[in-house]
Scaffold this motif. Sequence first.
Motif, short mmCIF file in Angstrom:
data_model
loop_
_atom_site.label_atom_id
_atom_site.label_comp_id
_atom_site.label_asym_id
_atom_site.label_seq_id
_atom_site.Cartn_x
_atom_site.Cartn_y
_atom_site.Cartn_z
N LYS A 181 -5.32 -0.25 1.61
CA LYS A 181 -6.15 -0.65 0.47
C LYS A 181 -7.61 -0.26 0.68
O LYS A 181 -8.30 0.09 -0.26
N ASN A 182 -8.08 -0.32 1.90
CA ASN A 182 -9.46 0.05 2.18
C ASN A 182 -9.69 1.55 2.04
O ASN A 182 -10.82 1.97 1.85
N ASP B 112 -1.28 2.37 -7.89
CA ASP B 112 -2.45 3.07 -7.35
C ASP B 112 -2.06 3.96 -6.17
O ASP B 112 -2.61 5.04 -6.00
N GLY B 113 -1.10 3.55 -5.37
CA GLY B 113 -0.63 4.39 -4.28
C GLY B 113 0.05 5.65 -4.79
O GLY B 113 -0.15 6.74 -4.26
N LEU B 114 0.83 5.50 -5.85
CA LEU B 114 1.54 6.63 -6.43
C LEU B 114 0.57 7.70 -6.93
O LEU B 114 0.79 8.89 -6.76
N VAL B 115 -0.54 7.26 -7.50
CA VAL B 115 -1.48 8.18 -8.14
C VAL B 115 -2.59 8.65 -7.20
O VAL B 115 -2.94 9.82 -7.17
N PRO C 107 2.39 2.04 0.58
CA PRO C 107 2.04 0.83 -0.17
C PRO C 107 3.18 0.43 -1.12
O PRO C 107 3.21 0.81 -2.27
N ARG C 108 4.09 -0.35 -0.61
CA ARG C 108 5.29 -0.71 -1.37
C ARG C 108 5.10 -1.98 -2.19
O ARG C 108 4.29 -2.82 -1.85
N THR C 109 5.89 -2.09 -3.22
CA THR C 109 5.85 -3.29 -4.06
C THR C 109 6.95 -4.27 -3.70
O THR C 109 7.02 -5.35 -4.26
N ASP C 110 7.80 -3.91 -2.75
CA ASP C 110 8.91 -4.79 -2.40
C ASP C 110 8.60 -5.69 -1.21
O ASP C 110 9.49 -6.28 -0.61
N LYS D 283 9.52 1.89 -6.06
CA LYS D 283 9.08 0.68 -5.34
C LYS D 283 7.78 0.94 -4.58
O LYS D 283 7.65 0.60 -3.41
N ILE D 284 6.85 1.56 -5.28
CA ILE D 284 5.55 1.90 -4.70
C ILE D 284 4.47 1.39 -5.64
O ILE D 284 4.71 1.29 -6.84
N THR D 285 3.32 1.04 -5.11
CA THR D 285 2.27 0.56 -5.99
C THR D 285 1.78 1.69 -6.90
O THR D 285 1.84 2.87 -6.53
#
Length: 101
Positions: free
Chosen positions: A87-88, A59-62, A75-78, A55-57
Amino acid sequence: MFLPSNLKWLRQLKKRTQEDVAFALNIKRSTYSGYENGVGEPSLDKLILLANYFKITLDGLVALDLRQMAISQLPRTDGTLENPAWKNALLPPSMRVHRDE
């Protein structure tokens, strides 16, 4: 790229074994272990499955060192991201998309 360390950290944070994650992705444990150890790299479809599993974006994961972030700042997707300022930090200014409005 922070993928190997992020995978291990997220798995431990969720108190899951490598076998648990490998089963969820329908891969061998040794394949998943290779992802965590930086020996192998997952395909794009597996990266998406990993991001969904944790449940992570994507781009955040990588691209982010999640170990350096507070849990509430991940940066979660939930929809539980409390502060979107991450994001910045993802891209250097020269690579950011700027839209004229």
